[in-house]
Scaffold this active site. Structure first.
Site, mmCIF file in Angstrom:
data_model
loop_
_atom_site.group_PDB
_atom_site.id
_atom_site.type_symbol
_atom_site.label_atom_id
_atom_site.label_comp_id
_atom_site.label_asym_id
_atom_site.label_seq_id
_atom_site.Cartn_x
_atom_site.Cartn_y
_atom_site.Cartn_z
ATOM 1 N N LYS A 10 0.674 -1.206 -0.054
ATOM 2 C CA LYS A 10 0.026 -0.068 -0.122
ATOM 3 C C LYS A 10 0.928 1.334 -0.077
ATOM 4 O O LYS A 10 2.230 1.267 0.374
ATOM 5 C CB LYS A 10 -0.949 -0.046 1.333
ATOM 6 C CG LYS A 10 -1.708 -1.274 1.141
ATOM 7 C CD LYS A 10 -2.852 -1.066 2.386
ATOM 8 C CE LYS A 10 -3.845 -2.220 2.216
ATOM 9 N NZ LYS A 10 -5.224 -1.828 3.195
ATOM 10 N N TYR A 50 -12.039 -2.423 -4.177
ATOM 11 C CA TYR A 50 -12.614 -2.994 -2.875
ATOM 12 C C TYR A 50 -14.030 -2.824 -2.774
ATOM 13 O O TYR A 50 -14.758 -2.495 -1.646
ATOM 14 C CB TYR A 50 -12.246 -1.728 -1.829
ATOM 15 C CG TYR A 50 -10.635 -2.242 -1.295
ATOM 16 C CD1 TYR A 50 -10.262 -3.069 -0.573
ATOM 17 C CD2 TYR A 50 -9.652 -1.443 -1.609
ATOM 18 C CE1 TYR A 50 -9.157 -3.353 -0.017
ATOM 19 C CE2 TYR A 50 -8.466 -1.560 -1.110
ATOM 20 C CZ TYR A 50 -8.370 -2.641 -0.512
ATOM 21 O OH TYR A 50 -7.035 -2.937 0.125
ATOM 22 N N ASN A 113 -2.074 0.298 6.539
ATOM 23 C CA ASN A 113 -1.767 -1.049 7.191
ATOM 24 C C ASN A 113 -0.816 -1.821 6.368
ATOM 25 O O ASN A 113 -0.642 -3.239 6.373
ATOM 26 C CB ASN A 113 -2.888 -1.834 7.714
ATOM 27 C CG ASN A 113 -3.765 -2.330 6.683
ATOM 28 O OD1 ASN A 113 -3.557 -1.873 5.564
ATOM 29 N ND2 ASN A 113 -4.799 -3.201 7.043
ATOM 30 N N HIS A 116 -2.050 -5.407 1.553
ATOM 31 C CA HIS A 116 -3.477 -6.084 1.425
ATOM 32 C C HIS A 116 -2.901 -7.696 1.020
ATOM 33 O O HIS A 116 -2.087 -7.894 0.150
ATOM 34 C CB HIS A 116 -4.207 -5.594 0.227
ATOM 35 C CG HIS A 116 -5.546 -6.327 0.200
ATOM 36 N ND1 HIS A 116 -6.493 -6.520 0.643
ATOM 37 C CD2 HIS A 116 -5.579 -7.008 -1.163
ATOM 38 C CE1 HIS A 116 -7.481 -7.333 0.166
ATOM 39 N NE2 HIS A 116 -7.016 -7.516 -1.025
ATOM 40 N N GLU A 127 -9.302 -11.203 -7.532
ATOM 41 C CA GLU A 127 -8.495 -10.120 -7.333
ATOM 42 C C GLU A 127 -7.140 -10.016 -8.201
ATOM 43 O O GLU A 127 -6.811 -8.858 -8.853
ATOM 44 C CB GLU A 127 -7.669 -10.050 -5.895
ATOM 45 C CG GLU A 127 -8.964 -9.608 -4.915
ATOM 46 C CD GLU A 127 -8.593 -9.558 -3.404
ATOM 47 O OE1 GLU A 127 -7.459 -9.880 -3.374
ATOM 48 O OE2 GLU A 127 -9.391 -9.295 -2.635
HETATM 49 P P1 CMP Z 1 -7.273 -4.752 3.456
HETATM 50 O O1 CMP Z 1 -6.828 -6.023 3.913
HETATM 51 O O2 CMP Z 1 -6.696 -4.109 2.480
HETATM 52 O O3 CMP Z 1 -8.783 -4.598 3.204
HETATM 53 C C1 CMP Z 1 -9.759 -3.871 3.441
HETATM 54 C C2 CMP Z 1 -9.102 -2.557 4.207
HETATM 55 O O4 CMP Z 1 -10.005 -1.659 4.879
HETATM 56 C C3 CMP Z 1 -8.284 -3.067 5.338
HETATM 57 O O5 CMP Z 1 -7.188 -3.805 4.951
HETATM 58 C C4 CMP Z 1 -8.029 -1.876 6.052
HETATM 59 O O6 CMP Z 1 -6.860 -1.127 5.728
HETATM 60 C C5 CMP Z 1 -9.259 -0.979 5.941
HETATM 61 N N1 CMP Z 1 -9.906 -0.728 6.939
HETATM 62 C C6 CMP Z 1 -10.122 0.425 7.649
HETATM 63 N N2 CMP Z 1 -11.072 0.106 8.843
HETATM 64 C C7 CMP Z 1 -11.452 -1.185 8.950
HETATM 65 C C8 CMP Z 1 -12.166 -2.173 9.652
HETATM 66 N N3 CMP Z 1 -12.832 -1.447 10.709
HETATM 67 N N4 CMP Z 1 -12.244 -3.378 9.512
HETATM 68 C C9 CMP Z 1 -11.550 -3.947 8.304
HETATM 69 N N5 CMP Z 1 -11.011 -3.146 7.550
HETATM 70 C C10 CMP Z 1 -10.776 -1.919 7.893
#
Ligand code: CMP
Length: 139
Positions: A10, A50, A113, A116, A127
């Site tokens: 990311k 997403y 974070n 993904h 994906e």
């Molecule tokens: P990712 O695995 O990329 O999938 C969806 C993303 O939404 C997740 O990582 C997080 O970066 C983001 N996100 C933000 N808030 C939440 C939440 N409460 N629960 C899950 N994903 C979240």
């Protein structure tokens, strides 16, 4: 079972120059890079990727963040690649991620974070083609 999974490095991790460190973790764990591509997603493209989260309260933040800078999409191949990649990443919220995982070591927040990863082989099969044509993947 030999599987493929999608990883995205990311914008937070790309801007911190962590591409090499993250790819190294995949390779050290026995996952093979069979496709790799850098791009800055538009908000529309991030929203399409997403789309399962469209109704979530965090959706707008998520797509703004994911389109805020370059990302690196990677197709990984290996035995149990989906589960192996998820174990390497750690929990979505870095505060809850196990020590030594990518998110515990490199991520700042649940939004920024670092990575993904596909959550199932079924979603990996959706994906991966979002970023790669089959001809773009190596064997
Ligand atoms: P990712 O695995 O990329 O999938 C969806 C993303 O939404 C997740 O990582 C997080 O970066 C983001 N996100 C933000 N808030 C939440 C939440 N409460 N629960 C899950 N994903 C979240």
């Amino acid at each position: 079972m030999l599987e493929r999974t999608l990883s995205i490095i990311k914008p937070d991790a790309v801007s911190k120059k962590l591409i090499g460190s993250i790819v190294s973790r995949f390779e050290t764990a026995g996952l093979k890079v069979v496709g790799i591509k850098m791009q800055t997603l538009s908000k529309e493209e991030a929203g399409q990727f997403y789309s399962v989260h469209r109704e979530q309260p965090f959706f707008e933040n998520l797509i703004s963040f994911m389109s805020s800078g370059p990302t690196v999409a990677i197709t990984l191949e290996g035995e149990d690649a989906v589960a192996k990649n998820r174990a390497l990443m750690g929990a979505t919220d870095p505060q809850k991620a196990d020590q030594g995982t990518i998110r515990a070591d490199f991520a700042e927040s649940i939004d920024a974070n670092a990575v993904h990863g596909s959550d199932s082989p079924e979603n990996a099969a959706i994906e991966i083609p979002f970023f790669f044509r089959s001809l773009d993947l190596c064997f």
